[in-house]
Write a protein that holds these residues in place. Sequence first.
Motif, PDB file in Angstrom:
ATOM      1  N   PRO A 104      26.465  58.464 -19.634  1.00 27.91           N
ATOM      2  CA  PRO A 104      26.095  59.681 -19.400  1.00 27.91           C
ATOM      3  C   PRO A 104      26.159  60.469 -17.924  1.00 27.91           C
ATOM      4  O   PRO A 104      26.152  59.581 -16.991  1.00 27.91           O
ATOM      5  N   GLU A 105      26.265  61.742 -17.557  1.00 27.44           N
ATOM      6  CA  GLU A 105      26.570  62.112 -16.395  1.00 27.44           C
ATOM      7  C   GLU A 105      25.063  62.322 -15.665  1.00 27.44           C
ATOM      8  O   GLU A 105      24.038  62.682 -16.487  1.00 27.44           O
ATOM      9  N   PRO A 106      25.192  61.818 -14.349  1.00 31.40           N
ATOM     10  CA  PRO A 106      23.886  62.125 -13.675  1.00 31.40           C
ATOM     11  C   PRO A 106      23.434  63.579 -13.597  1.00 31.40           C
ATOM     12  O   PRO A 106      24.563  64.337 -13.567  1.00 31.40           O
ATOM     13  N   LEU A 107      22.237  63.905 -13.564  1.00 33.21           N
ATOM     14  CA  LEU A 107      21.728  65.279 -13.398  1.00 33.21           C
ATOM     15  C   LEU A 107      21.689  65.557 -12.024  1.00 33.21           C
ATOM     16  O   LEU A 107      22.023  66.968 -11.431  1.00 33.21           O
ATOM     17  N   ARG A 108      21.578  64.685 -10.925  1.00 27.49           N
ATOM     18  CA  ARG A 108      21.521  64.997  -9.508  1.00 27.49           C
ATOM     19  C   ARG A 108      22.751  65.266  -9.054  1.00 27.49           C
ATOM     20  O   ARG A 108      23.744  64.697  -9.305  1.00 27.49           O
ATOM     21  N   SER A 109      22.839  66.266  -8.123  1.00 32.61           N
ATOM     22  CA  SER A 109      23.940  66.887  -7.575  1.00 32.61           C
ATOM     23  C   SER A 109      24.269  65.990  -6.216  1.00 32.61           C
ATOM     24  O   SER A 109      25.258  65.924  -5.492  1.00 32.61           O
ATOM     25  N   SER A 110      23.042  65.577  -5.459  1.00 32.60           N
ATOM     26  CA  SER A 110      23.046  65.090  -4.105  1.00 32.60           C
ATOM     27  C   SER A 110      22.990  63.437  -4.231  1.00 32.60           C
ATOM     28  O   SER A 110      22.401  62.843  -5.240  1.00 32.60           O
ATOM     29  N   ASN A 111      23.584  62.908  -3.467  1.00 33.38           N
ATOM     30  CA  ASN A 111      23.581  61.494  -3.284  1.00 33.38           C
ATOM     31  C   ASN A 111      22.799  60.895  -2.261  1.00 33.38           C
ATOM     32  O   ASN A 111      23.206  61.009  -1.150  1.00 33.38           O
ATOM     33  N   PRO A 112      21.698  60.201  -2.188  1.00 36.48           N
ATOM     34  CA  PRO A 112      20.794  59.839  -1.411  1.00 36.48           C
ATOM     35  C   PRO A 112      21.352  58.504  -0.570  1.00 36.48           C
ATOM     36  O   PRO A 112      20.686  58.046   0.155  1.00 36.48           O
ATOM     37  N   PHE A 113      22.332  58.074  -1.320  1.00 38.25           N
ATOM     38  CA  PHE A 113      22.677  56.624  -0.543  1.00 38.25           C
ATOM     39  C   PHE A 113      23.990  56.767   0.119  1.00 38.25           C
ATOM     40  O   PHE A 113      24.974  57.035  -0.467  1.00 38.25           O
ATOM     41  N   ALA A 114      23.947  56.348   1.330  1.00 42.31           N
ATOM     42  CA  ALA A 114      24.943  56.518   2.615  1.00 42.31           C
ATOM     43  C   ALA A 114      25.997  55.301   2.089  1.00 42.31           C
ATOM     44  O   ALA A 114      27.286  55.324   2.523  1.00 42.31           O
ATOM     45  N   ASP A 115      25.720  54.228   1.372  1.00 44.13           N
ATOM     46  CA  ASP A 115      26.665  53.196   1.100  1.00 44.13           C
ATOM     47  C   ASP A 115      27.381  53.497  -0.143  1.00 44.13           C
ATOM     48  O   ASP A 115      27.896  52.453  -0.856  1.00 44.13           O
ATOM     49  N   VAL A 116      27.126  54.507  -0.822  1.00 43.99           N
ATOM     50  CA  VAL A 116      27.701  54.536  -2.128  1.00 43.99           C
ATOM     51  C   VAL A 116      28.859  55.961  -1.988  1.00 43.99           C
ATOM     52  O   VAL A 116      28.234  57.067  -2.131  1.00 43.99           O
ATOM     53  N   PRO A 117      29.937  55.608  -2.077  1.00 45.87           N
ATOM     54  CA  PRO A 117      31.026  56.752  -1.701  1.00 45.87           C
ATOM     55  C   PRO A 117      31.137  57.556  -2.881  1.00 45.87           C
ATOM     56  O   PRO A 117      30.954  57.218  -4.160  1.00 45.87           O
ATOM     57  N   ALA A 125      27.295  55.660 -12.182  1.00 47.68           N
ATOM     58  CA  ALA A 125      26.101  54.765 -12.639  1.00 47.68           C
ATOM     59  C   ALA A 125      25.166  54.524 -11.997  1.00 47.68           C
ATOM     60  O   ALA A 125      24.070  54.610 -12.372  1.00 47.68           O
ATOM     61  N   VAL A 126      25.165  54.518 -10.396  1.00 49.26           N
ATOM     62  CA  VAL A 126      24.082  54.444  -9.671  1.00 49.26           C
ATOM     63  C   VAL A 126      23.335  55.574  -9.517  1.00 49.26           C
ATOM     64  O   VAL A 126      22.161  55.434  -9.647  1.00 49.26           O
ATOM     65  N   LEU A 127      23.776  56.765  -9.338  1.00 55.94           N
ATOM     66  CA  LEU A 127      23.203  58.059  -9.513  1.00 55.94           C
ATOM     67  C   LEU A 127      22.403  58.141 -10.767  1.00 55.94           C
ATOM     68  O   LEU A 127      21.258  58.552 -10.779  1.00 55.94           O
ATOM     69  N   TRP A 128      22.836  57.824 -11.912  1.00 47.51           N
ATOM     70  CA  TRP A 128      22.413  57.912 -13.275  1.00 47.51           C
ATOM     71  C   TRP A 128      21.043  57.006 -13.348  1.00 47.51           C
ATOM     72  O   TRP A 128      19.948  57.329 -13.551  1.00 47.51           O
ATOM     73  N   ALA A 129      21.286  55.670 -12.740  1.00 47.49           N
ATOM     74  CA  ALA A 129      20.234  54.553 -12.899  1.00 47.49           C
ATOM     75  C   ALA A 129      19.134  54.956 -11.936  1.00 47.49           C
ATOM     76  O   ALA A 129      17.981  54.840 -12.357  1.00 47.49           O
ATOM     77  N   ALA A 130      19.360  55.640 -10.865  1.00 42.21           N
ATOM     78  CA  ALA A 130      18.355  55.903  -9.841  1.00 42.21           C
ATOM     79  C   ALA A 130      17.421  57.051 -10.447  1.00 42.21           C
ATOM     80  O   ALA A 130      16.170  57.049 -10.189  1.00 42.21           O
ATOM     81  N   GLU A 131      18.062  58.177 -11.121  1.00 44.12           N
ATOM     82  CA  GLU A 131      17.409  59.145 -11.488  1.00 44.12           C
ATOM     83  C   GLU A 131      16.523  58.821 -12.674  1.00 44.12           C
ATOM     84  O   GLU A 131      15.544  59.465 -13.094  1.00 44.12           O
ATOM     85  N   GLN A 132      17.057  57.799 -13.530  1.00 38.86           N
ATOM     86  CA  GLN A 132      16.253  57.299 -14.785  1.00 38.86           C
ATOM     87  C   GLN A 132      15.270  56.394 -14.345  1.00 38.86           C
ATOM     88  O   GLN A 132      14.681  55.659 -15.373  1.00 38.86           O
ATOM     89  N   ASN A 133      15.033  55.893 -13.268  1.00 39.01           N
ATOM     90  CA  ASN A 133      14.348  54.855 -12.500  1.00 39.01           C
ATOM     91  C   ASN A 133      14.691  53.405 -13.114  1.00 39.01           C
ATOM     92  O   ASN A 133      13.770  52.634 -13.575  1.00 39.01           O
ATOM     93  N   ILE A 134      15.838  53.212 -13.478  1.00 39.53           N
ATOM     94  CA  ILE A 134      16.236  51.991 -14.111  1.00 39.53           C
ATOM     95  C   ILE A 134      16.611  50.991 -12.890  1.00 39.53           C
ATOM     96  O   ILE A 134      16.310  49.954 -12.726  1.00 39.53           O
ATOM     97  N   ALA A 135      17.285  51.677 -11.479  1.00 39.21           N
ATOM     98  CA  ALA A 135      17.245  50.654 -10.207  1.00 39.21           C
ATOM     99  C   ALA A 135      17.139  51.722  -9.325  1.00 39.21           C
ATOM    100  O   ALA A 135      17.395  52.871  -9.158  1.00 39.21           O
ATOM    101  N   SER A 136      16.271  51.281  -8.202  1.00 42.80           N
ATOM    102  CA  SER A 136      16.109  51.697  -6.944  1.00 42.80           C
ATOM    103  C   SER A 136      17.157  51.197  -5.760  1.00 42.80           C
ATOM    104  O   SER A 136      17.761  50.224  -6.012  1.00 42.80           O
ATOM    105  N   GLY A 137      17.065  51.932  -4.847  1.00 41.22           N
ATOM    106  CA  GLY A 137      17.799  51.359  -3.684  1.00 41.22           C
ATOM    107  C   GLY A 137      17.200  50.186  -2.961  1.00 41.22           C
ATOM    108  O   GLY A 137      16.095  49.924  -3.158  1.00 41.22           O
ATOM    109  N   THR A 138      17.897  49.632  -2.300  1.00 38.22           N
ATOM    110  CA  THR A 138      17.201  48.670  -1.216  1.00 38.22           C
ATOM    111  C   THR A 138      16.709  49.262  -0.170  1.00 38.22           C
ATOM    112  O   THR A 138      15.996  48.440   0.658  1.00 38.22           O
ATOM    113  N   SER A 139      16.862  50.579   0.085  1.00 37.34           N
ATOM    114  CA  SER A 139      16.151  51.118   1.189  1.00 37.34           C
ATOM    115  C   SER A 139      16.048  52.497   0.665  1.00 37.34           C
ATOM    116  O   SER A 139      16.899  52.997  -0.492  1.00 37.34           O
TER     117      SER A 139
END
Length: 226
Positions: A104-117, A125-139
């Motif tokens: 699925p396409e992530p809904l967010r347009s901004s990327n909060p993770f500096a280590d995710v190019p 996948a990371v942006l989708w997982a973060a907005e769905q609260n499936i996975a959070s960042g390590t910081s």
Amino acid sequence: MRRRPSLFWRILLGLLLLALLFPTTSPLISFGKIHTAPKAVPTEVPGNPMTFEDVEESDYYYAAVRWAVEHGITEGTSNTTFAPKDYCSRGQVITFLWKAMGSPEPLRSSNPFADVPEDAYYTKAVLWAAEQNIASGTSESTFSPDAPCARAQVMTFLWKLKGQPVANSAAGNFPDVTIKDYFYAPVMWAAEEKITTGLIDSRFGAMDQCNRAQVVTFLWHALSES
């Protein structure tokens, strides 16, 4: 002279009739919300046997690997190898989950993770997982996509993917899992649902790195229809 019902009442009666004929009992549809169904039912597809030299039919992960490959959830590491014992990174595991859910396409347009190019294979996948609260960042600003992914993390991702179901606290008796651990509920759920039975030494192996065979097997079991 008999009056005909007004347009409003005729529309209302029509809607009531439709509700009676087509009740909203589908698990995928509810008022105001559409849920995403998994991309594939985790059953072994007949025909076209795999050509991986390192995956035998007698392996516990054979059916899971075959399902994952045939449904585009993952590929082999080459035309003839799957590398089932290679360890997975956080970015790889999240990408497996994302593809299993239909990419699925992530809904967010901004990327909060500096280590995710922006052009990485795991970015969506990371942006989708973060907005769905499936996975959070390590910081707040890092996701650590290249960091090894522990078995406890994988089970927590799957538990959140399934909506954080409540499980029997006595389902698993693992010496390396305590009620104070963040992964306690996910592991108990996984044990109750037979997603995992732990390791041969009775541990769950919470901090052990999760390999490719284990990840696709956990995912296959978690999405299986009972």
